[in-house]
Design an enzyme around this catalytic site. Structure first.
Site, PDB file in Angstrom:
ATOM      1  N   SER A 697     -44.097  26.028  -9.307  1.00  0.00           N
ATOM      2  CA  SER A 697     -44.181  27.308  -8.611  1.00  0.00           C
ATOM      3  C   SER A 697     -44.436  28.426  -9.637  1.00  0.00           C
ATOM      4  CB  SER A 697     -42.909  27.541  -7.791  1.00  0.00           C
ATOM      5  OG  SER A 697     -43.070  28.621  -6.903  1.00  0.00           O
ATOM      6  N   ASP A 770     -49.110  23.254   1.347  1.00  0.00           N
ATOM      7  CA  ASP A 770     -48.168  24.245   0.815  1.00  0.00           C
ATOM      8  C   ASP A 770     -48.134  25.467   1.737  1.00  0.00           C
ATOM      9  OD1 ASP A 770     -46.630  25.995  -0.695  1.00  0.00           O
ATOM     10  OD2 ASP A 770     -47.562  25.421  -2.585  1.00  0.00           O
ATOM     11  N   HIS A 804     -44.482  22.916  -0.378  1.00  0.00           N
ATOM     12  CA  HIS A 804     -44.318  23.514  -1.705  1.00  0.00           C
ATOM     13  C   HIS A 804     -43.535  22.586  -2.641  1.00  0.00           C
ATOM     14  CE1 HIS A 804     -44.437  26.742  -4.562  1.00  0.00           C
ATOM     15  NE2 HIS A 804     -43.140  26.811  -4.649  1.00  0.00           N
TER      16      HIS A 804
END
Length: 833
Positions: A697, A770, A804
């Site tokens: 991330s 995502d 994610h």
């Protein structure tokens, strides 16, 4: 050390973006078992497995999930369900206004709980009593009665979410004929009498709306004169009229009161899309919040228009409290206007409190006060009364009520300083005074969180001893975390330390058990599996490392066994050092099993950049070397099993006020990494020519920037990252300024625009689905093409059906294989002839 910083103009950035996007439209990537048959190197795409020693740890049994009764006298345990098969993640789901809905179960897509639930009596030596749930059922949530004798389980069945009610004697019964809706609120609450339940029941509704043969019309968004707002990308938002119909279908529920003893049910009001429903402490009124259409295609459901009402116990309307319009223009880092956080005072029969913004919801408006606390008493037909004006944004008060009088603990946050102020209010007497304040990033000075207890009606209040409030926290120190239990006086501010974990273990307070002298404690060490204990505070005082605490005795409650004894050979310690400008930093050094001191190893650096206001808090040590090691998911710690050293939790602070922190993001990132690498080499562990960097991330952004702007690393792995911040034109992380106010800042920290400088191999991994607005999958596609098209070495792996984070069994196993293979080739084998 080795740096290659440079700046890029806006014009060249825009041209590069257009070029790369066109290249991505036809790019082939490695997508295991997906439609794409080949990668850029014509390598067959398939699922792969990491080495057996990695699989043994990955699939070792997990420790149980634990729910503690309010009295602390019983624990409810269940075995977590992890790594579902990818076929489950690939099953049909609906992306509806910020939620991914499982149309079969009616809950969150991919949500799992625990199986084989059982009860453990705290003072009975750890013997467990099995509860009779069906084998395929999973416990998602446990709601205890205030006396700790009964509980309601939210249970995931193969085709619905159900409710089971049990007692500590082992009895368990399903509420038949009921499916509940938990999409936007908890589906089960105990009524104040602690005998009946308030449920969000799925109504009789027939089949879900069928999609039209052709779209009902074009997708349309419109704006006129809008102000800057947080960016919500298209993933998971409503897009079509059919989506709107599905949101109605799956979001609608009816409020029902049920008596589990006889199954009697009473419906309150009509079915609607309810997002909150809360009975008053005396049971006479119901606070209800429901969404109002038409549904927006620009924001998620929590920004939709709402009506907040008070009903009587029969479900009849008593008063309208607030009508919130669609909140599609909330300023970045701001709040919506009008009443927010509406809730009951737990120590009054039926009194409402809420907060309202005085600055239009804007964090940068120049005003003397930002928020005010309001009060409204039954019968709710008078003008609300202002109770308190706050200079800064109010961020916490609902769970700060004292059981006695009108005392409430209220916290304000000053955004620009990242500072928190806690006040003591007496809402009956109309008085207020400051209690304590601190830098929100100052872990060493953190008071922890107030301990709470339940009143007989189920409401939560502060757990107190006279004017003193119990606080528990993780207890950060310069030697690592040592959790504590304190008493803090509301009057004098004096703090008394009652308990602190042993210096060579990680021990934490869980809940009181029957009285204020006994509590449930979780204890572990680097070699001892976490277990629960019944601890007793003694009368005498112990002095441990110069700190006075109450003496402690303990008896075991659970007897969990070590599922991965092979990990006990891993050595851990905290290493401290300084950045070139004197900022203190640290990482947690992990050494592989059977490490020989003095041997230089291939090394993996893992980090996640965080923002701080000053160097003193940025350099504080976080974590503990005395935690029990378990390795889950696609963790970087699996490199330990292949002979690497790992620098975990490597400090990567970004220091500055929230308005300007990202002006110096890249130079600070480079300085942080240089300091960490230098220290790892200095202590004789890291081979300077064989160091890899990995991040997820915001950490993926870190990896890409470090490869672009330094030559510190042999290779990198960037997962689910954001590589072009111009795709978030109205702010990200703590950055409030828009792209149009800080163009150079957005560009300079976007590694896509510097991809021609990435001359180390980079593995880019991303979930193909995502839903995180800042890290949509195309970010990785474009970055990959930028590196590859510039002559760099890159590999892009898109994981079908993953979000994610990565959860599917096949995905996790394959990511581990990819990571180990990449660093085997480009880090561990970097100097092989």
């Amino acid at each position: 050390m080795r740096s290659k910083l440079r700046r890029l103009s806006l014009a060249s950035c825009l041209a590069l973006t257009c070029c790369l996007q066109s290249l991505c439209d036809g790019a082939n990537v490695a997508m295991p078992n997906a439609d794409a048959e080949t990668s850029g190197s014509s390598e067959p795409s398939t699922w792969n497995l990491p080495p057996q020693e990695v699989l043994d740890v990955l699939h070792a049994p997990h420790l149980p999930m634990v729910w503690t009764a309010p009295t602390g006298k019983h624990l409810l345990l269940a075995d977590p369900v992890v790594y579902p098969p990818l076929a489950e993640l690939a099953s049909t789901m609906h992306e509806l206004a910020g939620i991914r809905v499982d149309p079969v179960v009616g809950g969150i897509h991919g949500q799992h709980g625990g199986t084989s639930p059982r009860l453990v009596q705290v003072d009975a030596g750890g013997e467990s009593k099995a509860l009779g749930l069906p084998e395929a059922a999973e416990v998602l949530r446990v709601a205890w009665t205030a006396d700790g004798q009964r509980f309601a389980l939210t249970v995931r069945h193969p085709d619905h979410l159900g409710v089971w009610v049990g007692s500590v004697d082992g009895a368990l019964k399903k509420i038949e004929g009921v499916a509940i809706n938990t999409l936007m609120d908890t589906g089960v609450r105990w009524m104040p009498d602690q005998k009946r339940l308030l449920l969000r029941r799925v109504p009789e509704r027939g089949q879900a709306p069928e999609p039209p043969a052709i779209p009902m019309g074009p997708a349309i968004l419109e704006g006129e004169g809008a102000i800057a707002r947080s960016t919500y990308e298209s993933r998971n938002l409503l897009k079509t009229a059919h989506d709107d119909a599905l949101f109605d279908y799956f979001g609608t529920c009816e409020l029902v009161v049920v008596d589990p003893s006889n199954g009697q049910m009473t419906q309150l009001g009509e079915p609607a899309v309810y997002v909150d429903s809360d009975i008053s402490p005396d049971g006479k009124y119901l606070l209800v919040q429901r969404l109002i259409g038409p549904w927006s295609h620009a924001v998620p459901w929590w920004r939709f228009a709402t009506e907040v009402e008070i009903w009587d116990a029969e479900g009849e309307l008593v008063a309208s409290i607030a009508s919130h319009p669609l909140a599609d223009e909330v300023p970045t880092h701001g709040v919506r206007t009008g009443p927010r956080g509406i809730s009951w005072r737990p120590t009054a029969p039926h009194t409402l409190f809420w907060v309202e913004a005085l600055d239009g919801g804007s964090p940068v408006a120049e005003v003397s006060h930002r928020d005010r606390l309001m009060r409204l008493d039954a019968p709710f037909d008078a003008k609300p009364v202002e109770v308190f004006r706050a200079e800064h944004r109010i961020i916490g008060w609902q769970r700060g009520w004292s059981a006695d009088g009108g005392t409430v603990m209220l916290t304000q946050r000053e955004r620009i300083r990242r500072w928190r102020y806690t006040w003591i209010l007496d809402v009956d007497a109309g008085t207020s005074r400051p209690w304590f304040d601190l830098n929100e990033r100052d872990s060493y000075a953190s008071p922890g969180s107030p301990v709470q207890r339940q009143l007989p009606n189920g409401r939560m209040v502060l757990h107190q001893l006279g004017d003193e409030v119990y606080f528990s926290g993780r207890g950060a120190t310069d030697k690592g975390d040592r959790p504590f239990l304190d008493l803090r006086s509301m009057n004098s501010g004096e703090v008394r330390r009652l308990f602190r974990g042993a210096p060579d273990r990680y021990e934490s307070f869980i809940s009181f058990a029957g009285d204020d002298e006994h509590f449930v404690m979780r204890s572990e060490s680097a070699t001892d599996v976490p277990n629960y204990y019944l601890a007793k505070l003694g009368g005498e005082v112990d002095a441990i490392e110069g700190e006075a605490t109450r003496a402690l005795s303990r008896e075991p409650i659970t007897h969990f066994k070590d599922p991965t004894p092979q990990l006990r050979k891993i050595e851990k310690r905290i290493v401290r050092y300084e950045r070139n400008d004197g900022v203190p930093l640290s990482f947690q050094l992990h050494l592989p099993p059977d490490y020989q001191p003095g041997t230089r190893l291939p090394t993996v650096l893992y980090a996640y950049p965080l923002e701080y206001s000053d160097p003193s808090t940025a350099g504080q040590v976080r974590g503990s070397a005395h935690r029990f090691s378990r390795i889950y998911g696609p963790s970087h710690l699996f490199f330990l099993l292949q002979g690497y050293a790992v620098l975990d939790g490597t400090a990567m602070p970004m220091i500055g006020d929230p308005e300007t922190t990202y002006d110096t993001f890249v130079p600070q990132l480079v300085a942080d990494a240089e300091a960490a690498v230098a220290k790892a080499v200095e202590i004789g562990v890291a081979d300077p020519e064989r160091i890899g960097v990995i991040g997820h991330s915001h950490g993926g952004l870190m990896v890409a920037n470090l490869l672009a702007h330094t030559d510190l690393f042999s290779a990198g792995i960037a997962r689910s990252g954001s590589y072009n911040k111009t795709n978030q034109p109205f702010g990200f992380q703590s950055e409030r300024r828009s792209l149009f106010e800080a163009r150079d800042v957005y560009i300079q920290l976007s590694p896509t625009f510097f991809a021609d400088k990435v001359n180390e191999p980079v593995l880019i991994i991303h979930g193909a689905s995502d839903s995180n607005p800042g890290t949509l999958t195309d970010q990785s596609r474009v970055f990959f093409e930028a590196v590859r098209g510039s002559g760099g070495t890159a590999r892009l792996v898109l994981l079908p059906h993953e979000d994610h984070g990565y959860r599917g069994r096949e995905s996790v196993e394959h990511v581990l294989w990819e990571q180990l293979e990449w660093f085997e080739r480009y880090v561990k084998g970097a100097n092989r002839n």
